[in-house]
Motif scaffolding. Structure first.
Motif, PDB file in Angstrom:
ATOM      1  N   LYS A   1      44.317  37.329  31.628  1.00 53.28           N
ATOM      2  CA  LYS A   1      43.321  36.266  31.313  1.00 53.28           C
ATOM      3  C   LYS A   1      42.240  36.802  32.366  1.00 53.28           C
ATOM      4  CE  LYS A   1      41.960  31.518  31.769  1.00 53.28           C
ATOM      5  NZ  LYS A   1      42.963  30.090  32.172  1.00 53.28           N
TER       6      LYS A   1
ATOM      7  N   GLN B   1      41.239  39.712  33.551  1.00 55.87           N
ATOM      8  CA  GLN B   1      40.764  40.784  33.332  1.00 55.87           C
ATOM      9  C   GLN B   1      39.656  40.461  31.989  1.00 55.87           C
ATOM     10  OE1 GLN B   1      43.715  43.791  32.407  1.00 55.87           O
ATOM     11  NE2 GLN B   1      44.635  43.277  34.434  1.00 55.87           N
ATOM     12  N   LEU B   2      40.231  39.517  31.253  1.00 56.68           N
ATOM     13  CA  LEU B   2      39.407  39.298  29.931  1.00 56.68           C
ATOM     14  C   LEU B   2      38.000  38.634  30.198  1.00 56.68           C
ATOM     15  CD1 LEU B   2      42.057  38.226  27.432  1.00 56.68           C
ATOM     16  CD2 LEU B   2      40.775  40.530  27.279  1.00 56.68           C
ATOM     17  N   GLN B   3      38.238  37.684  31.454  1.00 65.27           N
ATOM     18  CA  GLN B   3      36.997  36.903  31.868  1.00 65.27           C
ATOM     19  C   GLN B   3      35.990  37.767  32.312  1.00 65.27           C
ATOM     20  OE1 GLN B   3      37.127  33.490  31.738  1.00 65.27           O
ATOM     21  NE2 GLN B   3      35.064  33.371  32.413  1.00 65.27           N
TER      22      GLN B   3
ATOM     23  N   LYS C   1      35.457  40.717  31.367  1.00 62.49           N
ATOM     24  CA  LYS C   1      34.737  41.353  30.145  1.00 62.49           C
ATOM     25  C   LYS C   1      33.763  40.196  29.418  1.00 62.49           C
ATOM     26  CE  LYS C   1      38.768  44.457  29.151  1.00 62.49           C
ATOM     27  NZ  LYS C   1      39.644  44.883  28.242  1.00 62.49           N
TER      28      LYS C   1
END
Length: 472
Positions: free
Chosen positions: A50, A52-54, A56
């Protein structure tokens, strides 16, 4: 009979230790090391993914802000016809190009024909090139530039925040692992004590049958064994609970929870950790670190950049809105020899807007300044919090290291007392009650020793992951 009894006792104790060693080896089929565990958390835990996605998402916000500077191509086709009368037929294509400095460029072609055209419309094909220039408000800074700047600062904020959160997750996971190791080592300690006391009870019963010991000694040995069996069951339950806590951090690919079908065991022990030799280097390294470079502080510094950008944008509201627009026209199939600006085939406009009381501008600007002051206070508070944490962890680490040495010496003394009491007992100069008392002290000291080692490793991990949160 005494030498024979001592010989038998030594044989029994040897067998117990050997069997316990074999028991430990039998558990090697399912083991996990601290490094393997942390690697699994980093790669598969939903929170790590999560975060890491933030990052992005924050990167995509920059792309979105850049979209405000994208050229826009537009086309229009229309016709109006009533009772056989063609009011108009229109074809239009236009290209708008926004620039970094708030200047907008336009180029278009418009073809207009019909019987009911407005007097201001130009019949036929018409080329147009135009420019709009803000002369006051939005000239030095505007919303498009502010959004892009803020998106860039927000990305750095997000990266700092997610790095801190990821490290907090890994710290929590690693400390959970060592708490699990602690519960396993205490369970092994209690299991070993149970096996030794089973052998002691068996030996006491035999000496009672030979008439060398009183019947009360068998009761004493049995009570000690039962006490350790209760502690063993409690230690086992605690180990199972800690295994379940460990499972919270274990995930498989595609974010599927890792189900532990049978007990797993740690392959790392509390005694062979590199922290015992590395903690002094860690203390020296952090001695030269200032919290100004900590990612938690950098988060607030980048946030201050965002708020400064907002303040600059709000300041533009005090300026009058004065926009100059100029369009040059060229009819289709007409070739101009030069490009006159204010001679022929042109259109220009000058638009002025001035808020009379400036209430909205003053309020918005004051709010922006107050938010900056709030963030500065948050920054100072965070730095103070980090300084306090770092000093606390340092003191904990040094103190627990001293406690380890004291606890180890204390344990060695209790073991000597137990061995001396067993020697006296074999010579008929002591009692089983005193042996049990000495043994209880040894077990308590061993548990204390294990507990202090765990606390030392947890403090080491706190400092280690804090070091990871400093920017290079």
């Amino acid at each position: 009979m005494k030498p024979v009894r001592m010989k038998n006792l030594n044989k029994i104790l040897f067998i117990i230790v050997f069997c316990f060693f074999q028991y430990g080896q039998a558990q090697d089929s399912l083991k996990i090391s601290a490094q393997e565990f942390i690697s699994a958390v980093k790669n598969y835990h939903p929170l790590a993914l999560k975060y890491q996605l933030q990052n992005k998402i924050a990167g995509s916000e920059i792309t979105k802000a850049r979209g405000n500077f994208d050229p826009v191509l537009a086309a229009k086709l229309g016709e109006k016809n009533i009772d056989g009368t063609q009011y108009y037929q229109q074809k239009n294509i236009e290209l708008g190009i926004p620039t970094w400095y708030g200047i907008d460029l336009t180029a278009s072609y418009n073809d207009l024909n019909g019987q009911k055209l407005n007097s201001s419309d130009t019949k036929g094909g018409l080329y147009q090139m135009g420019i709009t220039i803000p002369l006051a408000k939005n000239l030095l800074y505007d919303k498009r530039r502010a959004l892009l700047d803020q998106a860039k600062f927000a990305l750095k904020m997000t990266e700092a925040e997610q790095a801190v959160l990821t490290n907090d997750l890994l710290l929590d996971a690693e400390n959970t692992y060592w708490e699990w190791v602690q519960s396993f080592e205490i369970y092994r300690l209690q299991s070993k004590a149970v096996e030794i006391n089973k052998a002691r009870l068996n030996l006491t019963q035999k000496t009672f049958e030979y008439g060398e010991r009183a019947a009360i000694d068998t009761v004493e040995a049995l009570s000690q064994l039962q006490s350790f069996e209760l502690q063993q069951q409690e230690a086992y339950l605690n180990f199972v609970k800690n295994t379940q806590q460990l499972q919270v951090f274990l995930w498989k690919d595609h974010q599927e929870l890792y189900e532990i079908s049978q007990l797993i065991y740690p392959s790392d022990g509390l005694s062979n950790h590199a922290a015992y030799s590395d903690f002094e280097f860690l203390l020296q390294e952090l001695q030269h670190k200032t919290t100004d470079n900590h990612l938690s502080v950098l988060y607030y510094l980048e946030k201050n950049n965002v708020l400064e950008s907002e303040r600059k944008l709000k300041w533009q509201s005090f300026l009058p809105k004065l926009d100059f627009t100029y369009n040059f026209f060229n009819k289709e199939n007409y070739r101009a020899d030069y490009l006159p600006l204010f001679d022929n085939n042109f259109q220009y406009g000058l638009k002025l807007e001035i808020p009379v009381f400036q209430r909205e501008a003053r309020a918005s600007y004051q709010m922006a300044k107050f938010k900056i002051l709030q963030n500065q206070l948050d920054t100072k508070l965070k730095k103070r919090e980090l300084d306090t944490k770092m000093e606390t962890y340092k003191n904990e680490l040094v103190n627990y290291h001293l406690q380890i040495n004291l606890s180890q010496n204390n344990l060695a003394n209790y073991q000597k007392l137990l061995m001396a009491e067993e020697t006296k007992y074999s010579n008929g100069e002591s009692s089983l009650f005193l042996i049990n008392s000495r043994e209880n002290k040894v077990i308590d000291a061993q548990e204390k020793f294990i507990s202090i080692r765990t606390k030392f490793l947890k403090s080491f991990n706190k400092l280690k992951w804090m070091k990871e949160n400093f920017s290079l």
